[in-house]
Design a protein around this motif. Structure first.
Motif, PDB file in Angstrom:
ATOM      1  N   THR A 147     -37.738 -23.709 -61.023  1.00 28.30           N
ATOM      2  CA  THR A 147     -39.323 -23.227 -61.278  1.00 28.30           C
ATOM      3  C   THR A 147     -40.100 -24.390 -61.063  1.00 28.30           C
ATOM      4  O   THR A 147     -41.136 -24.291 -60.248  1.00 28.30           O
ATOM      5  CB  THR A 147     -39.409 -22.808 -62.803  1.00 28.30           C
ATOM      6  N   ILE A 148     -40.135 -25.492 -61.480  1.00 28.97           N
ATOM      7  CA  ILE A 148     -40.993 -26.670 -61.329  1.00 28.97           C
ATOM      8  C   ILE A 148     -41.125 -27.235 -59.904  1.00 28.97           C
ATOM      9  O   ILE A 148     -41.886 -27.423 -59.197  1.00 28.97           O
ATOM     10  CB  ILE A 148     -40.496 -27.675 -62.040  1.00 28.97           C
ATOM     11  N   LYS A 149     -39.657 -27.080 -59.267  1.00 19.32           N
ATOM     12  CA  LYS A 149     -39.732 -27.345 -57.811  1.00 19.32           C
ATOM     13  C   LYS A 149     -40.471 -26.303 -56.923  1.00 19.32           C
ATOM     14  O   LYS A 149     -41.197 -26.894 -56.127  1.00 19.32           O
ATOM     15  CB  LYS A 149     -38.303 -27.306 -57.095  1.00 19.32           C
ATOM     16  N   THR A 150     -40.495 -25.006 -57.289  1.00 18.38           N
ATOM     17  CA  THR A 150     -41.444 -24.105 -56.571  1.00 18.38           C
ATOM     18  C   THR A 150     -42.677 -24.266 -56.713  1.00 18.38           C
ATOM     19  O   THR A 150     -43.488 -24.175 -55.774  1.00 18.38           O
ATOM     20  CB  THR A 150     -40.968 -22.513 -57.240  1.00 18.38           C
ATOM     21  N   ASN A 153     -42.439 -15.719 -57.122  1.00 18.85           N
ATOM     22  CA  ASN A 153     -43.534 -15.000 -57.124  1.00 18.85           C
ATOM     23  C   ASN A 153     -43.990 -15.149 -58.871  1.00 18.85           C
ATOM     24  O   ASN A 153     -45.136 -15.428 -59.156  1.00 18.85           O
ATOM     25  CB  ASN A 153     -44.017 -13.775 -56.562  1.00 18.85           C
ATOM     26  N   ALA A 154     -42.846 -14.683 -59.732  1.00 20.45           N
ATOM     27  CA  ALA A 154     -43.181 -14.704 -60.936  1.00 20.45           C
ATOM     28  C   ALA A 154     -43.097 -16.080 -61.463  1.00 20.45           C
ATOM     29  O   ALA A 154     -43.812 -16.590 -62.643  1.00 20.45           O
ATOM     30  CB  ALA A 154     -41.794 -14.337 -61.764  1.00 20.45           C
ATOM     31  N   GLN A 155     -42.447 -17.278 -60.856  1.00 15.78           N
ATOM     32  CA  GLN A 155     -42.615 -18.393 -61.379  1.00 15.78           C
ATOM     33  C   GLN A 155     -43.919 -19.020 -61.307  1.00 15.78           C
ATOM     34  O   GLN A 155     -44.446 -20.050 -61.703  1.00 15.78           O
ATOM     35  CB  GLN A 155     -41.709 -19.428 -60.669  1.00 15.78           C
ATOM     36  N   MET A 156     -44.952 -18.427 -60.248  1.00 19.06           N
ATOM     37  CA  MET A 156     -46.259 -19.040 -60.168  1.00 19.06           C
ATOM     38  C   MET A 156     -47.197 -18.099 -60.901  1.00 19.06           C
ATOM     39  O   MET A 156     -48.352 -18.517 -61.109  1.00 19.06           O
ATOM     40  CB  MET A 156     -46.614 -18.640 -58.753  1.00 19.06           C
ATOM     41  N   VAL A 157     -46.973 -17.268 -61.948  1.00 17.95           N
ATOM     42  CA  VAL A 157     -47.847 -16.517 -62.851  1.00 17.95           C
ATOM     43  C   VAL A 157     -48.318 -17.397 -63.891  1.00 17.95           C
ATOM     44  O   VAL A 157     -47.328 -17.912 -64.559  1.00 17.95           O
ATOM     45  CB  VAL A 157     -46.958 -15.338 -63.303  1.00 17.95           C
ATOM     46  N   ASP A 158     -49.576 -17.565 -64.131  1.00 12.84           N
ATOM     47  CA  ASP A 158     -50.121 -18.332 -65.399  1.00 12.84           C
ATOM     48  C   ASP A 158     -50.159 -17.725 -66.597  1.00 12.84           C
ATOM     49  O   ASP A 158     -51.111 -16.802 -66.477  1.00 12.84           O
ATOM     50  CB  ASP A 158     -51.147 -18.845 -64.672  1.00 12.84           C
TER      51      ASP A 158
END
Length: 355
Positions: free
Chosen positions: A29-32, A131-136
């Motif tokens: 997730t952090i890498k994305t 795309n879910a990893q980028m949801v704030d």
């Protein structure tokens, strides 16, 4: 391969994939987020140029979709890999003192074929995951399920979830083709060394440890080399959601001068004719790239804005993540297969059930 062997491959592969997903997913997730085009605006503090806390928030977002997909995809990968490898090795003509096809080429061909099969299953989950990893879900905003929120963006065109297939295969093929020959060579060298020293035990623990170390070392090398492809792949995957939304253009619900039957609308508010055309368009759109830019254009844009180092963003983290993930994945997989075989009363060691 026997039926019992196939079952062992699926079970061991599924357990290995599940273990990796739970343990190293936060690093992915952090890498994305590091590789995303909005990294500086979303995860850096402009005043002092430090990383803000949102970078490390919700690091398990999207993990559910990956777990559901990696279980069948990992089984498909290993079944294909071992099947192709078996066929090539048993039909490899002998030439002089060796064989026509060198062993590294067989490993590369088998792993490459396996990746093409695996990516077809894994692509939708990979698009949803990134795309879910980028949801704030921070900064006072109402908390929402990141996976559900991402799926809603593909509601109008679910087939767009497969648009990232070429991007994923383009990243995984060279990575796997490089990883497996290195992995097999290191594993064989460690075994030979322990044989020469007379310290081989042939236990499940030894076999799993040797596999984990070899896979981790090979994986870290391939991860660093293929980081630029991974950065471009991440950008393409993140663009897939916007692309899917653009495909569904609003159409008028009622057209003047048309028969009443043609003006009937369905539950989504579309006319019957518009709904039919939408289905045809969605099927056709699956072959389109998930971004208006080509892979080369995205790469050039990254270099123009961030320099060559932009193509290697997240490379160190990816090397660590791949070392841990590949080591755990293949180590658990091989140990699991030996354990399952022994439970049935078969006298197998790690040497008998090689990858």
């Amino acid at each position: 391969m026997s039926e019992n062997k196939n079952v062992d491959i699926w079970i061991a592969g599924a357990f290995a994939a599940f273990s990796v997903d739970l343990i190293v997913y936060p690093l992915d997730t952090i890498k994305t987020r590091l590789q995303s085009p909005n990294y500086k605006t979303l995860y850096r503090n402009g005043a002092n140029n430090t990383i803000n806390r949102s970078m490390f928030r919700g690091v398990y977002q999207g993990v559910g979709s990956v777990i559901l997909a990696t279980l069948p995809s990992s089984g498909a990968f290993f079944n294909t890999y071992e099947g192709v490898k078996y066929v090539l090795e048993n039909n490899n003509p002998r030439k002089n003192d060796g064989t026509l096809l060198p062993q590294p080429l067989i490993h590369s061909a088998a792993s490459g074929t396996a990746e093409l099969v695996s990516c077809a299953i894994l692509t939708p989950a990979e698009v949803i995951k990134q795309n879910a990893q980028m949801v704030d879900n921070g900064n006072g905003a109402p908390r929402t399920n990141a996976t559900i929120q991402t799926l809603k963006r593909f509601r109008s065109n679910p087939l767009a979830l497969w648009r990232g297939y070429t991007a994923l295969a383009g990243r995984n093929l060279p990575s796997t083709a490089l990883h497996f020959p290195i992995f097999e060579r290191i594993k064989e060298s460690i075994r030979r060394y322990r044989d020469e020293k007379g310290i081989r035990t042939h236990t499940i623990l030894e076999g799993g440890t040797i596999t984990a170390i070899s896979a981790g070392m090979g994986g870290s090398v391939s991860a660093v080399v293929t980081t630029p492809i991974d950065v471009v792949k991440t950008r393409i995957m993140l663009a897939a959601a916007e692309s899917a939304a653009e495909d569904q253009k609003p159409k008028p619900q009622v057209e003047a001068g048309k028969p009443v039957a043609e003006n009937l609308v369905d539950a989504t508010g579309k006319t019957v004719q518009a709904a039919k055309e939408s289905v045809k368009e969605n099927v056709k759109n699956v072959t389109k790239p998930p971004s208006k830019q080509t892979t080369m254009q995205i790469g050039r844009e990254i270099v123009a804005k961030e320099g060559v180092k932009g193509l290697f963003r997240g490379g160190a983290l990816r090397a660590v993540w791949t070392m841990l993930g590949a080591g755990l994945y293949l180590g658990v997989y091989e140990s699991g297969r030996v354990y399952l075989a022994q439970r049935r009363g078969e006298t197998h060691t790690g040497d008998d059930l090689d990858l």
